[in-house]
Design an enzyme around this catalytic site. Structure first.
Site, PDB file in Angstrom:
ATOM      1  NE  ARG A   1      -6.773  54.776  29.746  1.00  0.00           N
ATOM      2  CZ  ARG A   1      -6.782  53.566  30.098  1.00  0.00           C
ATOM      3  NH1 ARG A   1      -4.953  53.627  30.047  1.00  0.00           N
ATOM      4  NH2 ARG A   1      -7.328  52.997  31.074  1.00  0.00           N
TER       5      ARG A   1
ATOM      6  CG  ASP B   1      -8.221  48.275  34.616  1.00  0.00           C
ATOM      7  OD1 ASP B   1      -7.616  46.776  34.640  1.00  0.00           O
ATOM      8  OD2 ASP B   1      -7.876  49.550  34.905  1.00  0.00           O
TER       9      ASP B   1
END
Length: 536
Positions: A165, A445
């Site tokens: 990603r 996160d």
């Protein structure tokens, strides 16, 4: 420190060690520069379109399905079949491109490992380049890690399939400049990995696979498709050999799922519902609406949140009707050995969430910890026997109103304190170089930190009432922040590892919560703190 100039018009302003030099070669950086020169203008235009669309919403124009693309939604088309090693996606594990994490994730028993340069990563120069080195070694199966206690980690014979990603379109890589401006972080991350590893991945029977984050429109997907085609030509790869999965992380992207699939139809393998960023985007997009204030984060499960539930059903319908995989949300729980009873209660919540997804037709889901791989595997194995359940298409119609329905629920002092505490702990660790942080037995996160700080701004901006009757004001926020900061400073949570910069975290959180204008992404002002640390 003087910049290194590996090619005309290209400057590297980060430190280039001999190890970094083997990944930041003139040829590799030259490829990134060609990507920047070809696509930077379009990226800038699309970011301007984001701003203009948000201004329309702030002026009262609510989003809906696009009338100009109705022919796509009504058309008879399907995406290209997935490569053989992406047919089964029951469990996908995610995490930063840390050397030990890569080995453990690839060995975890999951079908896919998504190495993350975005939300689970603090974008220091060292993290970005070392992550590329780690992936270079992982693709060639030479990666190893020796822990301080002498334990050695190597890849097992059978490993998960690697996907990467890159960062979203909105972020720059400030350490690499092309023709007098910083290069797109997305193009830097994609370009370095593809240059070094695309052909090597194909030769090993897999391929260059990517997860695309933070898209807000099908035009942004179209840009990625052009980038992939350009890269295949430049690197002499077979056409459509670069494959992608798109994260639906923004409320506006939910209205364009069909169009996003269509733009990438030769390359896309699926959509993933990024529920945490999706909640954040809902707050951000409708920040001006006092009637769209959201309750405590802990209450916003998919089952209890109308706009999430509608997006979840629509994603499965859309994907399976077009032959693409539907990948479910993140299970962020970290299994614990210190309290078996609490651990089992948490695992029951994970099971319930994944059983709901499997029952809706999802082909797999995300986990943040290897300990959850067998738990989630068992659920999807029980739900279907083949590699996926693309044949399952949920019935019913999802309307624009369904995607915009606000959940009911209280705003509580516990919710306020938890948001402050999580934001302080995460931002402090992020500034110390860590993007995936264990807090209160959950893997946090950037996405979850974005929910915490955006809720604080929303509650303060609209003067939300707590369940005990107190109003959320700047003064109440400051008082709670001081109390939580003192508590954290006095007793550092046992889950934290590495440096935690609480004073700077408090400064940034104040800026994000107390500013009159809403900050679109915390990583943009947060980058100043990373730069200041590098310069110190």
């Amino acid at each position: 420190m003087a910049a290194w100039v590996p090619a005309d018009g290209v400057e590297i302003r980060g430190k280039v060690t001999p190890e970094f030099a083997r990944i930041s070669t003139p040829e590799a950086v030259g490829f990134v520069a060609r990507l920047a020169r070809e696509f930077e203008g379009e990226r800038s235009r699309l970011l301007q379109m984001r701003f203009a669309r948000q201004q329309e919403i702030l002026a009262g124009r609510m989003p809906t399905f696009l009338p100009e693309t109705e022919r796509v939604r009504r058309g008879d088309w399907r995406v290209a079949p997935a490569p053989a090693d992406l047919a089964n996606r029951r469990v996908e594990i995610t995490g930063p491109a840390d050397r030990k994490m890569i080995i453990n994730a690839l060995n975890s028993g999951a079908e896919i490992f998504m190495a993350d340069f975005e939300d689970a990563n603090a974008p220091t120069w060292e993290n970005m380049v070392q992550g590329q080195i780690n992936l270079y070694d992982a693709v060639r199966r030479t990666i190893r890690y020796v822990a301080p206690d002498g334990r050695e980690y190597r890849l097992a014979e059978k490993t998960a399939v690697l996907s990467v990603r890159p960062r979203g379109w909105h972020l720059d890589e400030t350490h690499v400049w092309v023709d007098g401006r910083p290069v797109s972080g997305a193009l830097f991350d994609f370009g370095l990995f593809a240059f070094h590893n695309a052909r090597a991945s194909l030769e090993r029977g897999s391929g260059p696979y990517f997860y695309l984050p933070k898209l807000q429109s099908h035009l942004e997907a179209r840009l990625w498709n052009r980038v992939f085609a350009f890269a295949e030509q430049e690197l002499r790869l077979p056409p459509a050999s670069i494959r992608a999965t798109v994260l639906i992380e923004h409320i506006l992207a939910a209205f364009e799922m069909e169009e996003i699939l269509y733009e990438l139809r030769e390359r896309i393998t699926g959509l993933n519902l990024g529920r945490w960023d999706y909640i954040f985007s809902f707050i951000k997009t409708f920040r001006h609406r006092s009637d769209m204030v959201l309750p405590d984060r802990r209450l916003m499960t998919v089952a209890a949140t109308p706009f999430l539930r509608a997006a979840s059903r629509l994603l499965v319908q859309t994907c399976h009707r077009r032959g693409a995989h539907a990948i479910g949300g993140m299970s962020a729980y970290i299994p614990r050995k210190d309290d078996p009873q609490a651990n089992e209660a948490a695992l029951q919540q994970v099971r319930a969430d994944k059983e709901r997804e499997a029952g809706e037709g999802y082909d797999g889901a995300w986990v943040a910890h290897p300990g959850l791989v067998p738990v989630v595997h068992e659920i999807f194995d029980r739900a279907f026997s083949g590699p996926n359940q693309l044949h399952v298409i949920p019935e019913g119609t999802i309307s624009a109103a369904d995607l915009l329905e606000v959940p009911q629920g209280p705003v509580t002092e516990d919710g306020l304190r938890n948001n402050v505490s999580v934001a302080l702990q995460y931002l402090g660790a992020w500034m110390g170089g860590r993007g995936a942080v264990a807090i209160y037995h959950l893997m946090e996160d950037t996405a979850t930190a974005e929910i915490s700080r955006s809720q604080l701004w929303q509650w303060r901006h609209h003067g939300a009432r707590l369940s005990d009757g107190h109003q959320v004001t700047a003064e109440l926020y400051r008082a709670v922040r001081e109390q939580e900061l003192a508590r954290l400073a006095a007793s550092r949570p046992a889950s934290e590892e590495g440096p935690v910069r609480y004073p700077e975290a408090a400064q940034l959180l104040d800026e994000l919560v107390l500013g009159e204008a809403f900050t679109e992404f915390l990583t943009v002002p947060g980058g100043r703190y990373l730069e200041a640390e590098r310069a110190a």
